[in-house]
Design an enzyme around this catalytic site. Sequence first.
Site, PDB file in Angstrom:
ATOM      1  CD  GLU A   1       2.199   5.734 -11.102  1.00 32.64           C
ATOM      2  OE1 GLU A   1       1.518   5.209 -11.980  1.00 32.64           O
ATOM      3  OE2 GLU A   1       1.875   5.740  -9.897  1.00 32.64           O
TER       4      GLU A   1
ATOM      5  CG  HIS B   1      -4.231  25.775 -29.530  1.00 35.77           C
ATOM      6  ND1 HIS B   1      -4.641  26.824 -30.325  1.00 35.77           N
ATOM      7  CD2 HIS B   1      -4.663  24.646 -30.140  1.00 35.77           C
ATOM      8  CE1 HIS B   1      -5.297  26.341 -31.372  1.00 35.77           C
ATOM      9  NE2 HIS B   1      -5.325  25.031 -31.278  1.00 35.77           N
TER      10      HIS B   1
ATOM     11  CG  ASN C   1      -5.461   2.830   8.186  1.00 35.16           C
ATOM     12  OD1 ASN C   1      -4.404   2.868   8.802  1.00 35.16           O
ATOM     13  ND2 ASN C   1      -5.851   1.785   7.467  1.00 35.16           N
ATOM     14  N   GLY C   2      -6.532   7.244   8.125  1.00 39.14           N
ATOM     15  CA  GLY C   2      -7.460   8.344   7.847  1.00 39.14           C
ATOM     16  C   GLY C   2      -6.958   9.647   8.434  1.00 39.14           C
TER      17      GLY C   2
ATOM     18  NE  ARG D   1      -3.360  -0.282   3.023  1.00 35.06           N
ATOM     19  CZ  ARG D   1      -4.688  -0.351   3.069  1.00 35.06           C
ATOM     20  NH1 ARG D   1      -5.292  -1.446   2.697  1.00 35.06           N
ATOM     21  NH2 ARG D   1      -5.400   0.647   3.494  1.00 35.06           N
TER      22      ARG D   1
ATOM     23  CD1 TRP E   1       2.207   6.954   1.913  1.00 34.50           C
ATOM     24  CD2 TRP E   1       0.463   8.324   2.256  1.00 34.50           C
ATOM     25  NE1 TRP E   1       2.115   7.811   0.843  1.00 34.50           N
ATOM     26  CE2 TRP E   1       1.066   8.657   1.019  1.00 34.50           C
ATOM     27  CE3 TRP E   1      -0.647   9.055   2.673  1.00 34.50           C
ATOM     28  CZ2 TRP E   1       0.587   9.684   0.220  1.00 34.50           C
ATOM     29  CZ3 TRP E   1      -1.115  10.081   1.857  1.00 34.50           C
ATOM     30  CH2 TRP E   1      -0.496  10.381   0.647  1.00 34.50           C
TER      31      TRP E   1
ATOM     32  CE  LYS F   1       0.990   3.611 -14.399  1.00 37.69           C
ATOM     33  NZ  LYS F   1      -0.417   3.430 -14.562  1.00 37.69           N
TER      34      LYS F   1
HETATM   35  C1  F6R Z   1      -1.372   5.120 -11.123  1.00 37.76           C
HETATM   36  C2  F6R Z   1      -2.315   4.578 -10.159  1.00 37.76           C
HETATM   37  C3  F6R Z   1      -3.274   5.516  -9.522  1.00 37.76           C
HETATM   38  C4  F6R Z   1      -4.615   4.826  -9.278  1.00 37.76           C
HETATM   39  C5  F6R Z   1      -5.551   5.749  -8.481  1.00 37.76           C
HETATM   40  C6  F6R Z   1      -6.926   5.143  -8.283  1.00 37.76           C
HETATM   41  O1  F6R Z   1      -0.551   4.118 -11.661  1.00 37.76           O
HETATM   42  O2  F6R Z   1      -2.300   3.413  -9.870  1.00 37.76           O
HETATM   43  O3  F6R Z   1      -3.433   6.674 -10.275  1.00 37.76           O
HETATM   44  O4  F6R Z   1      -5.187   4.499 -10.506  1.00 37.76           O
HETATM   45  O5  F6R Z   1      -4.984   6.025  -7.235  1.00 37.76           O
HETATM   46  O6  F6R Z   1      -6.837   3.939  -7.598  1.00 37.76           O
HETATM   47  P1  F6R Z   1      -8.025   2.891  -7.634  1.00 37.76           P
HETATM   48  O7  F6R Z   1      -8.116   2.372  -9.035  1.00 37.76           O
HETATM   49  O8  F6R Z   1      -7.644   1.825  -6.653  1.00 37.76           O
HETATM   50  O9  F6R Z   1      -9.269   3.631  -7.241  1.00 37.76           O
END
Ligand code: F6R
Length: 606
Positions: free
Chosen positions: A485, A501, A98-99, A27, A74, A482
């Site tokens: 990130e 533009h 979490n949160g 995660r 996180w 991609k």
């Molecule tokens: C990029 C990526 C993120 C997820 C986004 C939504 O590679 O994986 O942009 O697509 O965080 O996540 P989900 O699909 O789990 O709602």
Amino acid sequence: MCGIIGIISNKEVTSRIVNSLRKLEYRGYDSAGIATLVRGNINEVKCEGRVDALEKDINKFNLKGEIGIGHVRWATHGKPSKINAHPHSSEEVSVVHNGIIENSTILKKFLEKKGYVFKSQTDTEVIAHLVTEYLKKNSLKETIIKVLKKLHGSFALGIIFKGQNDFIVGARRGSPLAVGYGPNENYLGSDSYALKSMTNKISYLDDGDFCIIGKDQVQFFDNKGVKKNNKVFNLSKEDLNYEKGDYKYFMEKEIEEQPSTINDCINEYIDKHSNKINIFNFPWKVNNFKSIVLVGCGTAFHSCLVAKYWLEQNTSLDISVDIASEFRYRKIRFKKDSLYIFVSQSGETADTYAALDLCKQNKMKTCAIVNVIESSIARDADMVLPIYCGQEIGVASTKAFLGQMLVLYILCTKISFDQKYINKKVYQSKIKNLLSLSNSTKKTLKLDQKLLDIGKVFANSKGSMFLGRGYSYPIALEGALKLKELAYVHAEGYPAGEMKHGPLALIEEGMPVVVLAPRDEHYKKTISNMQEVIARGAKVLLITNKNKDEVISENIWEKIEVDQLDQELIPFLITIPLQKLAFYSALEKGFDIDKPRNLAKSVTVE
Ligand code: F6R
């Protein structure tokens, strides 16, 4: 994103908490910690960094216990550090969370006035002290009800209490939380994956509820303390052993798996004998709606953008696409004749879930397209269409993106046929084309010899652009996402026709640019746009598809040709070289490919 695990047993739990935290590593996190009761007293071990470091410290301090909670954090409030890592403990309780607690500053002031001293900069510590304060004059249940009422924001909580070896308390609002059942022991987890190595019997807490977990029984309560019976699900065990196998990275494995995940998904939705689409659980007549609204975040949002082109091309419906974090705060005029589709790999993304919740409150028709079928979004939508691509561990979504597009395409084809927008012949030819998709993706995966070297150029560039028109435009956005990130290189996805533009000013000598120009109706126009960037010094990687006519353009730096396939299915094929490009660029930089910095797989905060 943060992850929670709790175990109550009559056996030692520490090593199992650590193992479960490892399951949650995918995660994304920056620190980790654990608290257990030893002879009734709370003992905690925390560290910045990885679970391996936590395990070393646990061994050093010989931490044991038959009841405990663990957490991977996180950072949201306060930087990643040992002090800010969870659990957060007072004399009486220890909490993992979490949160985000939105009113933590006010609560902290209230508690400081009462003499509580705070050690961390987190919002979570207020919960430990608040529980301690309420416990002075209230029973356990009353305390939990009162504390939950005081907290604003989103949370999933696990709490253990000094001197109380008999229970763990779990509670949730906004963030998901699961309970697992074992022999003479029970578990708490922020997702079912953390619990799957111990049990396949799982219940989920409903939003706003709390639970008291003992060794032999679990009691569920609503926010007023009224007892509830929660359903027990038997989870499939197929994902239990999802490992890297011969691959060094999950992402690499997940890219290579795509031909088979496409096949699995097609097998679920297409009856090969009758050449028909099987979506039997579709509860509405297609003529009952006039529009579709597609909602998602990040990569899932990009799959929605591709679907907009398909649905507009093949149905008479009005189609709109929204980023979930924007949708939830807009003044939406909800329409009874709209279908709202939520796309999410994890099914737990907080913004997407909140957007779904908003639609449910307004009594809209909702459909979820998810990978995790036990997820909150899947459970709460009126209908679910799984993408059947198996566990995705790499933080950067790859096979799930193709799976999302595939299910959206299948749904589009069904609606198109049911609406009589296409006739049987066209319907069946679309299905026939779909059946060859897996094979074409297999061939596309073999086209990667050049990409290793091309990736080096992108990795070492100051920035890059990804251009496309029509279906290729959302794929350009996805390719740029991609690269950003994974290789931490600035990348922009742009409609090729929009360059003049403004963004054309960015093009300079040697800048790497991806041009997506499949042989579709936009081909010639995109090739002209490509020439415009080449003329200004760009190094162009052209991704197109095979054709008897050669591409007529000089000075193309590199070219990749995917299979010739029905135009509508080309987005699947041209995505693959972009996934590999980002992968090789990150490899060149030596970055953590499966866990890019600052990112999390399941984004359970706003
Ligand atoms: C990029 C990526 C993120 C997820 C986004 C939504 O590679 O994986 O942009 O697509 O965080 O996540 P989900 O699909 O789990 O709602």
